[in-house]
Design a protein around this motif. Structure first.
Motif, PDB file in Angstrom:
ATOM      1  N   GLY A 156       0.977  -0.954  -0.050  1.00 56.41           N
ATOM      2  CA  GLY A 156       0.090   0.186   0.184  1.00 56.41           C
ATOM      3  C   GLY A 156       0.545   0.849  -0.226  1.00 56.41           C
ATOM      4  N   VAL A 157       0.062   2.861  -0.093  1.00 60.31           N
ATOM      5  CA  VAL A 157       0.827   3.711   0.327  1.00 60.31           C
ATOM      6  C   VAL A 157       1.438   4.237   1.578  1.00 60.31           C
ATOM      7  N   ILE A 158       2.135   3.837   1.742  1.00 54.52           N
ATOM      8  CA  ILE A 158       3.080   4.483   3.449  1.00 54.52           C
ATOM      9  C   ILE A 158       3.853   5.260   3.420  1.00 54.52           C
ATOM     10  N   ASP A 159       2.930   5.922   4.182  1.00 58.91           N
ATOM     11  CA  ASP A 159       4.121   7.387   4.814  1.00 58.91           C
ATOM     12  C   ASP A 159       4.944   7.168   6.077  1.00 58.91           C
ATOM     13  N   SER A 160       6.276   6.980   5.548  1.00 57.48           N
ATOM     14  CA  SER A 160       7.195   5.910   6.550  1.00 57.48           C
ATOM     15  C   SER A 160       7.525   7.136   7.304  1.00 57.48           C
ATOM     16  N   VAL A 161       7.933   8.872   6.769  1.00 53.09           N
ATOM     17  CA  VAL A 161       8.148   9.552   7.539  1.00 53.09           C
ATOM     18  C   VAL A 161       7.420   9.430   9.005  1.00 53.09           C
ATOM     19  N   ASN A 162       6.061   9.870   8.637  1.00 50.71           N
ATOM     20  CA  ASN A 162       5.150  10.363   9.745  1.00 50.71           C
ATOM     21  C   ASN A 162       4.758   9.117  10.391  1.00 50.71           C
ATOM     22  N   GLY A 163       5.765   7.883  10.190  1.00 54.10           N
ATOM     23  CA  GLY A 163       4.338   6.378  10.591  1.00 54.10           C
ATOM     24  C   GLY A 163       2.719   6.556  10.079  1.00 54.10           C
ATOM     25  N   ILE A 164       2.613   6.755   9.261  1.00 56.16           N
ATOM     26  CA  ILE A 164       0.764   6.360   9.232  1.00 56.16           C
ATOM     27  C   ILE A 164       0.740   6.035   7.753  1.00 56.16           C
ATOM     28  N   VAL A 165      -0.338   5.000   7.828  1.00 53.44           N
ATOM     29  CA  VAL A 165      -0.965   3.985   6.596  1.00 53.44           C
ATOM     30  C   VAL A 165      -2.167   4.735   5.677  1.00 53.44           C
ATOM     31  N   ARG A 166      -1.470   5.219   4.732  1.00 49.73           N
ATOM     32  CA  ARG A 166      -3.032   5.635   3.634  1.00 49.73           C
ATOM     33  C   ARG A 166      -3.462   4.636   3.136  1.00 49.73           C
ATOM     34  N   TYR A 167      -3.028   4.247   2.992  1.00 56.36           N
ATOM     35  CA  TYR A 167      -3.889   3.119   2.147  1.00 56.36           C
ATOM     36  C   TYR A 167      -3.285   1.645   2.157  1.00 56.36           C
ATOM     37  N   THR A 168      -3.853   0.755   2.947  1.00 55.36           N
ATOM     38  CA  THR A 168      -4.229  -0.919   2.397  1.00 55.36           C
ATOM     39  C   THR A 168      -4.830  -1.231   2.183  1.00 55.36           C
ATOM     40  N   PRO A 169      -4.638  -2.590   0.951  1.00 52.81           N
ATOM     41  CA  PRO A 169      -5.672  -3.532  -0.215  1.00 52.81           C
ATOM     42  C   PRO A 169      -6.371  -3.816   0.885  1.00 52.81           C
ATOM     43  N   HIS A 170      -5.481  -4.148   1.796  1.00 53.48           N
ATOM     44  CA  HIS A 170      -6.774  -5.529   2.609  1.00 53.48           C
ATOM     45  C   HIS A 170      -7.364  -4.867   3.689  1.00 53.48           C
ATOM     46  N   ILE A 171      -7.601  -3.611   4.182  1.00 50.59           N
ATOM     47  CA  ILE A 171      -7.532  -3.166   5.700  1.00 50.59           C
ATOM     48  C   ILE A 171      -8.232  -1.390   5.018  1.00 50.59           C
ATOM     49  N   ASP A 172      -9.447  -1.949   5.571  1.00 51.53           N
ATOM     50  CA  ASP A 172      -9.865  -0.296   5.475  1.00 51.53           C
ATOM     51  C   ASP A 172      -9.458   0.454   6.497  1.00 51.53           C
ATOM     52  N   VAL A 173      -8.986   1.421   6.205  1.00 48.93           N
ATOM     53  CA  VAL A 173      -8.394   2.359   6.888  1.00 48.93           C
ATOM     54  C   VAL A 173      -8.406   3.623   6.549  1.00 48.93           C
ATOM     55  N   LYS A 174      -7.421   5.056   7.177  1.00 51.45           N
ATOM     56  CA  LYS A 174      -7.761   6.340   7.637  1.00 51.45           C
ATOM     57  C   LYS A 174      -7.038   6.921   8.682  1.00 51.45           C
ATOM     58  N   ASN A 175      -5.574   6.924   7.344  1.00 45.08           N
ATOM     59  CA  ASN A 175      -4.699   7.783   8.202  1.00 45.08           C
ATOM     60  C   ASN A 175      -4.380   6.924   9.091  1.00 45.08           C
ATOM     61  N   TRP A 176      -3.917   5.638   9.176  1.00 40.57           N
ATOM     62  CA  TRP A 176      -3.687   4.693  10.954  1.00 40.57           C
ATOM     63  C   TRP A 176      -1.971   5.329  11.231  1.00 40.57           C
ATOM     64  N   PRO A 177      -2.305   5.919  12.369  1.00 41.43           N
ATOM     65  CA  PRO A 177      -1.315   6.279  12.663  1.00 41.43           C
ATOM     66  C   PRO A 177      -0.592   5.215  13.544  1.00 41.43           C
ATOM     67  N   LEU A 178      -0.169   4.313  12.778  1.00 40.35           N
ATOM     68  CA  LEU A 178       0.277   3.158  13.328  1.00 40.35           C
ATOM     69  C   LEU A 178       2.290   2.971  14.231  1.00 40.35           C
ATOM     70  N   ALA A 179       2.969   4.115  13.788  1.00 41.36           N
ATOM     71  CA  ALA A 179       3.779   3.579  13.850  1.00 41.36           C
ATOM     72  C   ALA A 179       3.597   5.000  15.503  1.00 41.36           C
ATOM     73  N   GLU A 180       3.442   5.654  15.339  1.00 40.92           N
ATOM     74  CA  GLU A 180       2.629   6.275  16.874  1.00 40.92           C
ATOM     75  C   GLU A 180       1.561   5.307  17.850  1.00 40.92           C
ATOM     76  N   VAL A 181       0.856   4.839  17.559  1.00 43.46           N
ATOM     77  CA  VAL A 181       0.342   3.790  18.446  1.00 43.46           C
ATOM     78  C   VAL A 181       0.335   2.673  19.628  1.00 43.46           C
ATOM     79  N   LEU A 182       1.817   2.041  18.330  1.00 43.67           N
ATOM     80  CA  LEU A 182       2.781   1.330  18.799  1.00 43.67           C
ATOM     81  C   LEU A 182       3.896   1.827  19.547  1.00 43.67           C
ATOM     82  N   LYS A 183       4.410   3.179  19.174  1.00 41.67           N
ATOM     83  CA  LYS A 183       5.324   3.329  19.946  1.00 41.67           C
ATOM     84  C   LYS A 183       4.678   4.204  21.804  1.00 41.67           C
ATOM     85  N   ASN A 184       3.438   4.447  22.015  1.00 41.69           N
ATOM     86  CA  ASN A 184       3.079   4.787  22.971  1.00 41.69           C
ATOM     87  C   ASN A 184       2.849   3.982  24.002  1.00 41.69           C
ATOM     88  N   LYS A 185       1.732   2.364  23.143  1.00 42.37           N
ATOM     89  CA  LYS A 185       1.920   1.255  23.869  1.00 42.37           C
ATOM     90  C   LYS A 185       3.217   0.707  24.530  1.00 42.37           C
TER      91      LYS A 185
END
Length: 408
Positions: A156-185
Protein backbone atom coordinates in the motif's frame (compact mmCIF):
# COMPACT_ATOMS: atom_id res chain seq x y z
CA UNK A 1 19.90 36.35 15.92
CA UNK A 2 17.79 33.73 17.69
CA UNK A 3 17.03 31.90 14.43
CA UNK A 4 20.72 31.82 13.50
CA UNK A 5 21.58 30.40 16.91
CA UNK A 6 18.87 27.73 16.61
CA UNK A 7 20.11 26.83 13.14
CA UNK A 8 23.65 26.44 14.44
CA UNK A 9 22.44 24.20 17.27
CA UNK A 10 20.33 22.16 14.87
CA UNK A 11 23.20 21.78 12.43
CA UNK A 12 25.55 20.74 15.23
CA UNK A 13 23.12 18.05 16.39
CA UNK A 14 22.70 16.78 12.84
CA UNK A 15 26.47 16.62 12.31
CA UNK A 16 26.81 14.72 15.58
CA UNK A 17 24.10 12.24 14.51
CA UNK A 18 25.68 11.69 11.11
CA UNK A 19 29.15 11.20 12.60
CA UNK A 20 27.93 8.63 15.10
CA UNK A 21 25.97 6.85 12.38
CA UNK A 22 28.99 6.79 10.04
CA UNK A 23 31.26 5.26 12.67
CA UNK A 24 28.68 2.67 13.74
CA UNK A 25 28.08 1.73 10.09
CA UNK A 26 31.81 1.39 9.42
CA UNK A 27 32.22 -0.86 12.45
CA UNK A 28 29.39 -3.12 11.25
CA UNK A 29 30.60 -3.26 7.66
CA UNK A 30 34.36 -3.53 8.26
CA UNK A 31 34.80 -5.11 11.69
CA UNK A 32 37.13 -5.87 13.22
CA UNK A 33 38.52 -2.38 12.69
CA UNK A 34 40.91 -0.29 14.77
CA UNK A 35 40.33 3.26 15.97
CA UNK A 36 43.18 4.41 13.73
CA UNK A 37 41.50 2.80 10.72
CA UNK A 38 38.18 4.41 11.69
CA UNK A 39 39.85 7.83 11.79
CA UNK A 40 41.57 7.27 8.43
CA UNK A 41 38.41 5.99 6.72
CA UNK A 42 35.98 8.51 8.20
CA UNK A 43 38.21 11.58 8.15
CA UNK A 44 37.29 12.37 11.76
CA UNK A 45 39.90 13.35 14.33
CA UNK A 46 41.21 10.57 16.62
CA UNK A 47 39.75 12.42 19.62
CA UNK A 48 36.29 12.29 18.00
CA UNK A 49 36.69 8.58 17.29
CA UNK A 50 37.62 7.97 20.92
CA UNK A 51 34.54 9.87 22.14
CA UNK A 52 32.13 8.11 19.78
CA UNK A 53 33.47 4.61 20.43
CA UNK A 54 33.40 5.24 24.19
CA UNK A 55 29.66 5.97 23.98
CA UNK A 56 29.01 2.94 21.77
CA UNK A 57 30.98 0.72 24.16
CA UNK A 58 29.02 2.07 27.12
CA UNK A 59 25.75 1.06 25.45
CA UNK A 60 27.21 -2.35 24.52
CA UNK A 61 26.63 -1.73 20.83
CA UNK A 62 30.26 -2.57 20.11
CA UNK A 63 33.07 -4.42 21.87
CA UNK A 64 36.84 -4.45 21.85
CA UNK A 65 38.71 -7.50 20.57
CA UNK A 66 42.40 -8.37 20.42
CA UNK A 67 43.78 -8.94 16.93
CA UNK A 68 47.24 -10.55 16.87
CA UNK A 69 49.74 -8.62 14.77
CA UNK A 70 51.18 -10.62 11.87
CA UNK A 71 54.70 -9.78 13.08
CA UNK A 72 54.01 -11.11 16.56
CA UNK A 73 54.16 -9.10 19.75
CA UNK A 74 51.36 -7.44 21.66
CA UNK A 75 47.88 -7.86 20.12
CA UNK A 76 46.33 -4.69 18.69
CA UNK A 77 42.92 -3.67 20.05
CA UNK A 78 40.22 -3.51 17.42
CA UNK A 79 36.47 -3.00 17.54
CA UNK A 80 33.59 -5.05 16.26
CA UNK A 81 29.82 -4.78 16.46
CA UNK A 82 27.93 -6.44 19.30
CA UNK A 83 24.47 -7.58 18.30
CA UNK A 84 23.02 -9.72 21.08
CA UNK A 85 22.19 -7.00 23.61
CA UNK A 86 19.28 -5.42 21.71
CA UNK A 87 16.22 -6.88 20.02
CA UNK A 88 13.65 -5.74 17.47
CA UNK A 89 10.16 -7.03 16.69
CA UNK A 90 9.57 -7.07 12.92
CA UNK A 91 6.15 -7.71 11.39
CA UNK A 92 4.99 -8.41 7.86
CA UNK A 93 1.27 -7.64 7.68
CA UNK A 94 0.17 -9.58 4.61
CA UNK A 95 -3.25 -9.94 3.02
CA UNK A 96 -4.11 -13.21 4.74
CA UNK A 97 -1.45 -13.67 7.42
CA UNK A 98 0.82 -11.90 9.87
CA UNK A 99 4.48 -12.91 10.09
CA UNK A 100 6.05 -11.72 13.33
CA UNK A 101 9.75 -12.15 14.09
CA UNK A 102 12.18 -11.29 16.84
CA UNK A 103 15.59 -10.14 15.55
CA UNK A 104 18.83 -9.17 17.19
CA UNK A 105 20.79 -6.19 15.84
CA UNK A 106 22.73 -8.41 13.48
CA UNK A 107 19.61 -9.35 11.54
CA UNK A 108 19.54 -12.83 13.09
CA UNK A 109 16.01 -14.18 13.48
CA UNK A 110 15.50 -15.46 17.03
CA UNK A 111 11.77 -16.24 16.79
CA UNK A 112 9.43 -16.64 13.80
CA UNK A 113 5.67 -17.05 14.10
CA UNK A 114 2.84 -16.86 11.57
CA UNK A 115 -0.79 -16.12 12.37
CA UNK A 116 -3.88 -15.86 10.14
CA UNK A 117 -5.25 -12.40 9.47
CA UNK A 118 -9.03 -12.29 9.74
CA UNK A 119 -9.65 -8.72 10.93
CA UNK A 120 -9.79 -6.16 8.15
CA UNK A 121 -10.79 -2.95 9.87
CA UNK A 122 -8.27 -0.49 11.30
CA UNK A 123 -9.37 -0.88 14.91
CA UNK A 124 -9.57 -4.68 14.90
CA UNK A 125 -6.30 -5.12 12.98
CA UNK A 126 -4.57 -2.73 15.38
CA UNK A 127 -5.83 -4.62 18.45
CA UNK A 128 -4.81 -7.91 16.85
CA UNK A 129 -1.26 -6.65 16.21
CA UNK A 130 -0.92 -5.40 19.77
CA UNK A 131 -2.10 -8.75 21.13
CA UNK A 132 0.39 -10.64 18.95
CA UNK A 133 3.26 -8.41 20.08
CA UNK A 134 2.29 -8.87 23.73
CA UNK A 135 2.06 -12.63 23.19
CA UNK A 136 5.54 -12.80 21.63
CA UNK A 137 7.01 -10.72 24.46
CA UNK A 138 5.36 -12.97 27.05
CA UNK A 139 6.28 -16.31 25.47
CA UNK A 140 9.87 -15.35 24.62
CA UNK A 141 10.78 -12.97 27.42
CA UNK A 142 14.09 -14.76 28.07
CA UNK A 143 15.28 -13.89 24.56
CA UNK A 144 14.47 -10.20 24.94
CA UNK A 145 17.21 -8.30 26.79
CA UNK A 146 16.38 -4.82 25.50
CA UNK A 147 13.51 -4.33 23.08
CA UNK A 148 14.26 -1.06 21.28
CA UNK A 149 12.00 -1.03 18.22
CA UNK A 150 8.91 -2.44 16.54
CA UNK A 151 8.62 -2.29 12.76
CA UNK A 152 5.67 -3.18 10.51
CA UNK A 153 5.55 -3.46 6.72
CA UNK A 154 2.56 -4.04 4.44
CA UNK A 155 1.44 -3.39 0.86
CA UNK A 156 0.00 0.00 0.00
CA UNK A 157 0.82 3.68 0.33
CA UNK A 158 2.72 4.17 3.56
CA UNK A 159 4.00 7.48 4.92
CA UNK A 160 7.10 6.03 6.54
CA UNK A 161 8.40 9.45 7.63
CA UNK A 162 5.36 10.11 9.82
CA UNK A 163 4.52 6.47 10.49
CA UNK A 164 1.06 6.64 8.91
CA UNK A 165 -0.68 4.04 6.75
CA UNK A 166 -2.48 6.04 4.05
CA UNK A 167 -3.81 3.06 2.13
CA UNK A 168 -3.45 -0.69 2.22
CA UNK A 169 -5.50 -2.94 -0.10
CA UNK A 170 -6.72 -5.43 2.49
CA UNK A 171 -7.56 -3.29 5.53
CA UNK A 172 -10.01 -0.39 5.63
CA UNK A 173 -7.83 2.41 7.01
CA UNK A 174 -8.07 6.19 7.33
CA UNK A 175 -4.67 7.79 7.96
CA UNK A 176 -3.79 5.02 10.44
CA UNK A 177 -1.06 6.40 12.80
CA UNK A 178 0.28 2.93 13.46
CA UNK A 179 3.84 3.94 14.43
CA UNK A 180 2.58 6.40 17.04
CA UNK A 181 0.16 3.82 18.45
CA UNK A 182 2.90 1.19 18.85
CA UNK A 183 5.40 3.71 20.23
CA UNK A 184 2.98 4.87 22.93
CA UNK A 185 1.82 1.35 23.77
CA UNK A 186 5.24 -0.31 24.09
CA UNK A 187 7.48 2.70 24.81
CA UNK A 188 9.92 1.87 22.00
CA UNK A 189 10.74 3.39 18.61
CA UNK A 190 8.30 2.30 15.93
CA UNK A 191 8.44 2.23 12.13
CA UNK A 192 6.04 1.42 9.30
CA UNK A 193 6.80 1.01 5.60
CA UNK A 194 5.82 -0.50 2.28
CA UNK A 195 6.65 -4.21 2.15
CA UNK A 196 8.35 -4.36 -1.27
CA UNK A 197 10.29 -1.12 -0.86
CA UNK A 198 11.50 -2.40 2.51
CA UNK A 199 12.47 -5.72 0.91
CA UNK A 200 14.62 -3.81 -1.62
CA UNK A 201 16.30 -2.10 1.31
CA UNK A 202 16.85 -5.48 3.00
CA UNK A 203 18.41 -6.86 -0.18
CA UNK A 204 20.89 -3.97 -0.17
CA UNK A 205 21.77 -4.52 3.51
CA UNK A 206 21.78 -8.31 3.78
CA UNK A 207 21.28 -9.80 0.32
CA UNK A 208 22.80 -9.89 -3.13
CA UNK A 209 23.07 -6.12 -3.71
CA UNK A 210 25.22 -5.24 -0.69
CA UNK A 211 28.18 -4.30 -2.86
CA UNK A 212 26.40 -2.18 -5.47
CA UNK A 213 25.12 1.38 -5.16
CA UNK A 214 22.16 1.18 -7.57
CA UNK A 215 19.67 -1.65 -7.74
CA UNK A 216 15.99 -2.41 -8.30
CA UNK A 217 13.97 -5.20 -6.69
CA UNK A 218 10.76 -6.44 -8.32
CA UNK A 219 8.47 -8.79 -6.40
CA UNK A 220 5.72 -10.75 -8.14
CA UNK A 221 3.01 -12.14 -5.88
CA UNK A 222 -0.64 -11.06 -5.65
CA UNK A 223 0.51 -7.83 -7.24
CA UNK A 224 3.76 -6.51 -8.66
CA UNK A 225 5.76 -4.17 -6.46
CA UNK A 226 9.21 -2.67 -6.70
CA UNK A 227 11.81 -0.77 -4.74
CA UNK A 228 14.58 1.35 -6.21
CA UNK A 229 17.93 1.87 -4.49
CA UNK A 230 20.00 4.82 -5.74
CA UNK A 231 23.45 5.40 -4.23
CA UNK A 232 22.60 2.97 -1.40
CA UNK A 233 19.43 4.96 -0.53
CA UNK A 234 15.80 3.93 -1.03
CA UNK A 235 14.25 6.17 -3.68
CA UNK A 236 11.21 7.97 -2.23
CA UNK A 237 9.15 10.96 -3.30
CA UNK A 238 6.74 13.41 -1.66
CA UNK A 239 4.07 10.69 -1.53
CA UNK A 240 6.43 8.07 -0.03
CA UNK A 241 6.27 5.99 -3.19
CA UNK A 242 8.19 5.61 -6.43
CA UNK A 243 8.36 3.35 -9.49
CA UNK A 244 4.92 1.69 -9.71
CA UNK A 245 6.30 -0.97 -12.03
CA UNK A 246 3.12 -3.05 -11.79
CA UNK A 247 1.25 -0.45 -13.83
CA UNK A 248 3.66 -0.22 -16.75
CA UNK A 249 1.68 -1.16 -19.86
CA UNK A 250 3.23 -4.22 -21.49
CA UNK A 251 0.26 -5.38 -23.60
CA UNK A 252 -2.00 -2.67 -25.10
CA UNK A 253 -4.52 -5.36 -26.05
CA UNK A 254 -4.65 -6.81 -22.56
CA UNK A 255 -7.50 -6.72 -20.06
CA UNK A 256 -8.42 -3.57 -18.15
CA UNK A 257 -6.52 -3.12 -14.90
CA UNK A 258 -8.06 -1.77 -11.71
CA UNK A 259 -5.95 1.36 -12.27
CA UNK A 260 -7.96 2.05 -15.46
CA UNK A 261 -5.28 1.16 -18.00
CA UNK A 262 -5.16 -1.90 -20.26
CA UNK A 263 -2.52 -4.64 -20.21
CA UNK A 264 -0.58 -3.57 -17.13
CA UNK A 265 2.32 -5.77 -16.08
CA UNK A 266 0.39 -6.72 -12.96
CA UNK A 267 -2.44 -8.13 -15.11
CA UNK A 268 0.00 -10.33 -17.01
CA UNK A 269 2.38 -11.89 -14.50
CA UNK A 270 0.88 -12.12 -11.00
CA UNK A 271 0.43 -15.61 -9.61
CA UNK A 272 -3.36 -15.68 -10.06
CA UNK A 273 -3.08 -14.56 -13.70
CA UNK A 274 -0.50 -17.24 -14.57
CA UNK A 275 -2.68 -19.85 -12.88
CA UNK A 276 -5.77 -18.61 -14.75
CA UNK A 277 -3.93 -18.86 -18.08
CA UNK A 278 -2.89 -22.41 -17.20
CA UNK A 279 -6.50 -23.48 -16.60
CA UNK A 280 -7.67 -21.78 -19.79
CA UNK A 281 -5.01 -23.51 -21.92
CA UNK A 282 -5.78 -26.88 -20.33
CA UNK A 283 -9.44 -26.39 -21.26
CA UNK A 284 -8.31 -25.72 -24.84
CA UNK A 285 -6.68 -29.15 -24.94
CA UNK A 286 -3.02 -28.49 -24.17
CA UNK A 287 -1.28 -31.68 -23.04
CA UNK A 288 0.50 -31.25 -19.72
CA UNK A 289 1.17 -32.82 -16.36
CA UNK A 290 -0.69 -29.83 -14.97
CA UNK A 291 -4.33 -30.47 -14.10
CA UNK A 292 -7.19 -28.02 -13.44
CA UNK A 293 -6.98 -28.97 -9.75
CA UNK A 294 -3.20 -28.68 -9.59
CA UNK A 295 -1.93 -25.67 -11.44
CA UNK A 296 -0.77 -23.35 -8.69
CA UNK A 297 2.29 -21.22 -9.39
CA UNK A 298 4.70 -23.45 -7.44
CA UNK A 299 3.55 -26.56 -9.34
CA UNK A 300 3.85 -24.67 -12.64
CA UNK A 301 7.44 -23.69 -11.80
CA UNK A 302 8.38 -27.20 -10.71
CA UNK A 303 6.98 -28.77 -13.90
CA UNK A 304 8.64 -26.09 -16.03
CA UNK A 305 11.96 -27.10 -14.50
CA UNK A 306 11.16 -30.71 -15.45
CA UNK A 307 10.53 -29.80 -19.09
CA UNK A 308 6.72 -29.68 -19.23
CA UNK A 309 5.89 -27.72 -22.40
CA UNK A 310 2.81 -25.90 -21.10
CA UNK A 311 4.47 -24.96 -17.81
CA UNK A 312 7.48 -23.61 -19.70
CA UNK A 313 5.20 -21.66 -22.04
CA UNK A 314 3.56 -19.98 -19.03
CA UNK A 315 6.87 -19.03 -17.40
CA UNK A 316 8.27 -17.74 -20.69
CA UNK A 317 5.17 -15.63 -21.27
CA UNK A 318 5.52 -14.09 -17.83
CA UNK A 319 9.24 -13.60 -18.44
CA UNK A 320 8.61 -11.78 -21.73
CA UNK A 321 6.25 -9.34 -20.04
CA UNK A 322 8.61 -8.86 -17.11
CA UNK A 323 11.42 -8.34 -19.61
CA UNK A 324 9.57 -5.46 -21.28
CA UNK A 325 9.20 -3.73 -17.92
CA UNK A 326 12.79 -4.49 -16.93
CA UNK A 327 14.05 -2.99 -20.20
CA UNK A 328 12.14 0.22 -19.46
CA UNK A 329 13.64 0.39 -15.96
CA UNK A 330 17.14 -0.17 -17.32
CA UNK A 331 16.64 2.64 -19.85
CA UNK A 332 15.39 4.98 -17.11
CA UNK A 333 17.52 4.13 -14.05
CA UNK A 334 20.52 2.21 -15.45
CA UNK A 335 20.92 0.10 -12.28
CA UNK A 336 23.79 -2.27 -11.63
CA UNK A 337 21.53 -5.08 -10.39
CA UNK A 338 17.90 -6.04 -10.90
CA UNK A 339 16.62 -8.55 -8.37
CA UNK A 340 13.46 -10.63 -8.75
CA UNK A 341 11.45 -12.06 -5.87
CA UNK A 342 8.28 -14.09 -5.54
CA UNK A 343 7.11 -17.62 -6.26
CA UNK A 344 7.73 -17.32 -10.00
CA UNK A 345 11.48 -17.27 -9.31
CA UNK A 346 11.26 -20.97 -8.44
CA UNK A 347 11.88 -21.49 -12.16
CA UNK A 348 14.95 -19.22 -12.34
CA UNK A 349 16.74 -20.46 -15.44
CA UNK A 350 13.76 -20.20 -17.81
CA UNK A 351 12.57 -16.94 -16.30
CA UNK A 352 15.97 -15.19 -16.37
CA UNK A 353 16.81 -16.39 -19.89
CA UNK A 354 13.54 -14.96 -21.19
CA UNK A 355 13.94 -11.67 -19.35
CA UNK A 356 17.51 -11.25 -20.59
CA UNK A 357 16.38 -11.93 -24.16
CA UNK A 358 13.77 -9.17 -23.90
CA UNK A 359 16.29 -6.84 -22.28
CA UNK A 360 18.80 -7.37 -25.09
CA UNK A 361 16.26 -6.38 -27.74
CA UNK A 362 14.51 -3.53 -25.92
CA UNK A 363 17.16 -1.52 -24.06
CA UNK A 364 20.20 0.56 -24.95
CA UNK A 365 23.31 -1.56 -25.32
CA UNK A 366 25.46 0.88 -23.33
CA UNK A 367 23.02 0.75 -20.41
CA UNK A 368 22.40 -3.00 -20.27
CA UNK A 369 26.01 -4.17 -20.62
CA UNK A 370 26.81 -4.01 -16.92
CA UNK A 371 23.38 -4.96 -15.57
CA UNK A 372 23.09 -8.22 -13.64
CA UNK A 373 19.64 -9.80 -13.28
CA UNK A 374 19.16 -12.49 -10.67
CA UNK A 375 16.74 -13.85 -8.09
CA UNK A 376 16.64 -12.68 -4.50
CA UNK A 377 18.66 -14.51 -1.88
CA UNK A 378 16.25 -13.47 0.89
CA UNK A 379 13.03 -15.05 2.09
CA UNK A 380 10.46 -12.56 0.80
CA UNK A 381 7.82 -14.09 3.07
CA UNK A 382 9.80 -13.24 6.21
CA UNK A 383 9.77 -9.91 8.06
CA UNK A 384 13.34 -9.06 7.03
CA UNK A 385 12.05 -5.97 5.22
CA UNK A 386 10.60 -4.65 8.47
CA UNK A 387 13.96 -5.21 10.16
CA UNK A 388 15.64 -3.31 7.31
CA UNK A 389 13.71 -0.18 8.33
CA UNK A 390 15.30 -0.45 11.76
CA UNK A 391 18.74 -0.95 10.21
CA UNK A 392 18.14 2.15 8.11
CA UNK A 393 17.37 4.19 11.25
CA UNK A 394 20.60 2.95 12.82
CA UNK A 395 22.63 3.78 9.72
CA UNK A 396 21.18 7.30 9.44
CA UNK A 397 21.67 7.79 13.18
CA UNK A 398 18.11 8.58 14.26
CA UNK A 399 17.55 5.41 16.32
CA UNK A 400 21.19 5.33 17.36
CA UNK A 401 20.94 8.78 18.99
CA UNK A 402 17.69 7.82 20.71
CA UNK A 403 19.45 4.83 22.27
CA UNK A 404 22.53 6.82 23.29
CA UNK A 405 20.40 9.51 24.92
CA UNK A 406 18.42 6.92 26.89
CA UNK A 407 19.57 7.12 30.51
CA UNK A 408 18.81 3.47 31.24
Amino acid sequence: MTLSYLNLVGNAELVKQLNYAMIYRLIIQQSPISRIQLAETSGLAPASITKITRQLLKKKLIKEVDIQQSTGGRPAVSIEAQFENYQVIAIQLGRTSVNIELYDFGGNSLVFQRYPLTDFTQRLAQNYLINLIELLCSEHSKKIKNLVAISVVMPGVIDSVNGIVRYTPHIDVKNWPLAEVLKNKFNVSAFVGNDVQSLALAESYFGSTQNVADSILIRVHRGVGSGVIINHQLLMNHNQSACEVGHIQVNPLGERCHCGNFGCLENQVVNAEVEKKAKRLLEQGYVSKLTPDQCDIVTICNLANQGDDLAQKLIKNAGENLGRAVAMLVNIFNPQNIVLAGEITKSPEILLDTINSALNSQSLKQLRENVSIHCSTLNDCSAIGAFALVQQSLFNGSLLMTMLEDKK
